[in-house]
Write a protein that holds these residues in place. Structure first.
Motif, PDB file in Angstrom:
ATOM      1  N   LEU A   1       0.857  -1.188   0.000  1.00  0.00           N
ATOM      2  CA  LEU A   1       0.000   0.000   0.000  1.00  0.00           C
ATOM      3  C   LEU A   1       0.893   1.239   0.000  1.00  0.00           C
ATOM      4  O   LEU A   1       1.759   1.392   0.865  1.00  0.00           O
ATOM      5  CB  LEU A   1      -0.929   0.032   1.211  1.00  0.00           C
ATOM      6  N   ASN A   2       0.682   2.110  -0.964  1.00  0.00           N
ATOM      7  CA  ASN A   2       1.576   3.245  -1.146  1.00  0.00           C
ATOM      8  C   ASN A   2       1.297   4.404  -0.194  1.00  0.00           C
ATOM      9  O   ASN A   2       2.208   4.982   0.381  1.00  0.00           O
ATOM     10  CB  ASN A   2       1.487   3.758  -2.588  1.00  0.00           C
ATOM     11  N   ASP A   3       0.014   4.771  -0.047  1.00  0.00           N
ATOM     12  CA  ASP A   3      -0.327   6.019   0.640  1.00  0.00           C
ATOM     13  C   ASP A   3      -0.949   5.758   2.003  1.00  0.00           C
ATOM     14  O   ASP A   3      -2.124   5.379   2.110  1.00  0.00           O
ATOM     15  CB  ASP A   3      -1.287   6.844  -0.218  1.00  0.00           C
ATOM     16  N   VAL A   4      -0.158   5.960   3.045  1.00  0.00           N
ATOM     17  CA  VAL A   4      -0.631   5.804   4.421  1.00  0.00           C
ATOM     18  C   VAL A   4      -0.508   7.149   5.123  1.00  0.00           C
ATOM     19  O   VAL A   4       0.513   7.833   5.026  1.00  0.00           O
ATOM     20  CB  VAL A   4       0.191   4.748   5.185  1.00  0.00           C
ATOM     21  N   ILE A   5      -1.578   7.548   5.814  1.00  0.00           N
ATOM     22  CA  ILE A   5      -1.632   8.780   6.596  1.00  0.00           C
ATOM     23  C   ILE A   5      -1.884   8.364   8.038  1.00  0.00           C
ATOM     24  O   ILE A   5      -2.709   7.480   8.289  1.00  0.00           O
ATOM     25  CB  ILE A   5      -2.769   9.684   6.098  1.00  0.00           C
ATOM     26  N   ILE A   6      -1.191   8.975   8.990  1.00  0.00           N
ATOM     27  CA  ILE A   6      -1.423   8.610  10.385  1.00  0.00           C
ATOM     28  C   ILE A   6      -2.243   9.679  11.108  1.00  0.00           C
ATOM     29  O   ILE A   6      -2.161  10.866  10.803  1.00  0.00           O
ATOM     30  CB  ILE A   6      -0.108   8.338  11.151  1.00  0.00           C
ATOM     31  N   ASP A   7      -3.051   9.213  12.057  1.00  0.00           N
ATOM     32  CA  ASP A   7      -3.883  10.076  12.895  1.00  0.00           C
ATOM     33  C   ASP A   7      -3.704   9.572  14.331  1.00  0.00           C
ATOM     34  O   ASP A   7      -4.039   8.429  14.638  1.00  0.00           O
ATOM     35  CB  ASP A   7      -5.344   9.962  12.446  1.00  0.00           C
ATOM     36  N   VAL A   8      -3.157  10.423  15.199  1.00  0.00           N
ATOM     37  CA  VAL A   8      -2.850   9.977  16.569  1.00  0.00           C
ATOM     38  C   VAL A   8      -4.101   9.667  17.377  1.00  0.00           C
ATOM     39  O   VAL A   8      -4.029   9.035  18.435  1.00  0.00           O
ATOM     40  CB  VAL A   8      -1.990  11.016  17.333  1.00  0.00           C
ATOM     41  N   GLY A   9      -5.271  10.096  16.908  1.00  0.00           N
ATOM     42  CA  GLY A   9      -6.520   9.726  17.562  1.00  0.00           C
ATOM     43  C   GLY A   9      -6.790  10.493  18.845  1.00  0.00           C
ATOM     44  O   GLY A   9      -7.038   9.898  19.899  1.00  0.00           O
ATOM     45  N   PHE A  10      -6.767  11.815  18.746  1.00  0.00           N
ATOM     46  CA  PHE A  10      -7.103  12.626  19.920  1.00  0.00           C
ATOM     47  C   PHE A  10      -8.481  12.218  20.452  1.00  0.00           C
ATOM     48  O   PHE A  10      -9.455  12.159  19.713  1.00  0.00           O
ATOM     49  CB  PHE A  10      -7.121  14.118  19.555  1.00  0.00           C
TER      50      PHE A  10
END
Length: 273
Positions: A179-188
């Motif tokens: 998978l090429n496009d990964v975005i992270i979200d720390v999950g506030f």
């Protein structure tokens, strides 16, 4: 730093804004507000005109203690809205907020461009395989527990370090699946105390070491309004303050209820970056 959305490359080195469209009856801020086609279209048109690059559509409320709904009900809520938005806004880039691989698959087949998974692949073991086959950008969020129990007693030895370790492991799995496009979200707010949330916001720049775009979803959350002893409805100014901190610490996408103010925040912060 780009992501491929249905053949269009979106440059995230210049921060972008993602507008929230909750089509749930019980979301913490705007639950039940967008019940019919006109209300949905008016709100989405407003967000696009105000400068939203992405529209994030959610049909499953993930607020603390939210009611669990079936996969069938989620599908019946989400697909008609995707169809409606693409018919009226052909160029729209839709993100779908779901932790279920079947919803992800059907949503992308209906025209959605991004999958936003609050569970980071932990609530459906077919999710990683599905998004990899679809080859769509995937927002990998950290959550301790489930929406039903995440705020009961969240405990970490070191929240920042543990969340970075979680991302490193999950990103490795996704890269193994090509998978090429990964975005992270720390999950506030997802399995975190107010102190955890502010610690993570303060340390957000450390997450840049993972070499993925960072999404910050702080809009009108309880970490803000409880700190100020106000309501979610009164937390726009606090949201702008928190978004400014997130941008200065490396956030590439702001996920918000109030697009105009977020776009203005991006423009101002860009003057000093």
């Amino acid at each position: 730093m780009t992501i491929n959305c249905k053949g269009s490359l979106i440059d995230l080195s210049s921060p972008k804004v993602m507008g929230i469209l909750n089509i749930t009856p019980d979301s913490f801020f705007d639950g039940g507000k967008y019940k019919n086609e006109n209300a949905i279209l008016n709100q989405v048109e407003k967000m696009l005109l105000e400068g939203a690059t992405f529209i994030d559509v959610g049909a499953y409320s993930s607020r603390p203690g939210a009611k669990h709904i079936s996969e069938t009900e989620e599908l019946q809520r989400i697909i008609p809205v995707i169809d409606l938005l693409i018919k009226n806004f052909p160029e729209i880039i839709i993100s779908v907020d779901t932790f279920r691989s079947k919803i992800a698959y059907e949503s992308v087949k209906s025209g959605a461009a991004i999958i936003n998974d609050i569970s980071g692949g932990k609530m459906d073991d077919k999710m990683f395989e599905t998004v990899s086959k679809l080859q769509v950008p995937y927002i990998l969020m950290h959550m301790l527990g489930t929406p039903q129990n995440m705020q009961l007693n969240p405990v970490y030895k070191n929240a920042t370090e543990e969340i970075i370790s979680f991302f490193a492991a999950q990103i490795f799995k996704l890269h193994q699946l090509k998978l090429n496009d990964v975005i992270i979200d720390v999950g506030f707010g997802f399995g975190k105390t107010i102190n955890h949330n502010f610690e993570i916001l303060k340390n957000l720049s450390l997450f840049k070491n993972l070499d993925t775009p960072i999404l910050a979803g702080i809009s009108r959350k309880s970490m803000l309004y409880k700190t100020l002893d106000i309501s979610a409805q009164e937390a726009l100014n606090a949201t702008t303050s928190a978004n400014t901190i997130a941008l200065l610490n490396g956030a590439n996408i702001l996920r918000v209820h109030d697009v105009k103010e977020a776009v203005e925040t991006v423009k101002i912060v860009k003057q000093v970056l």
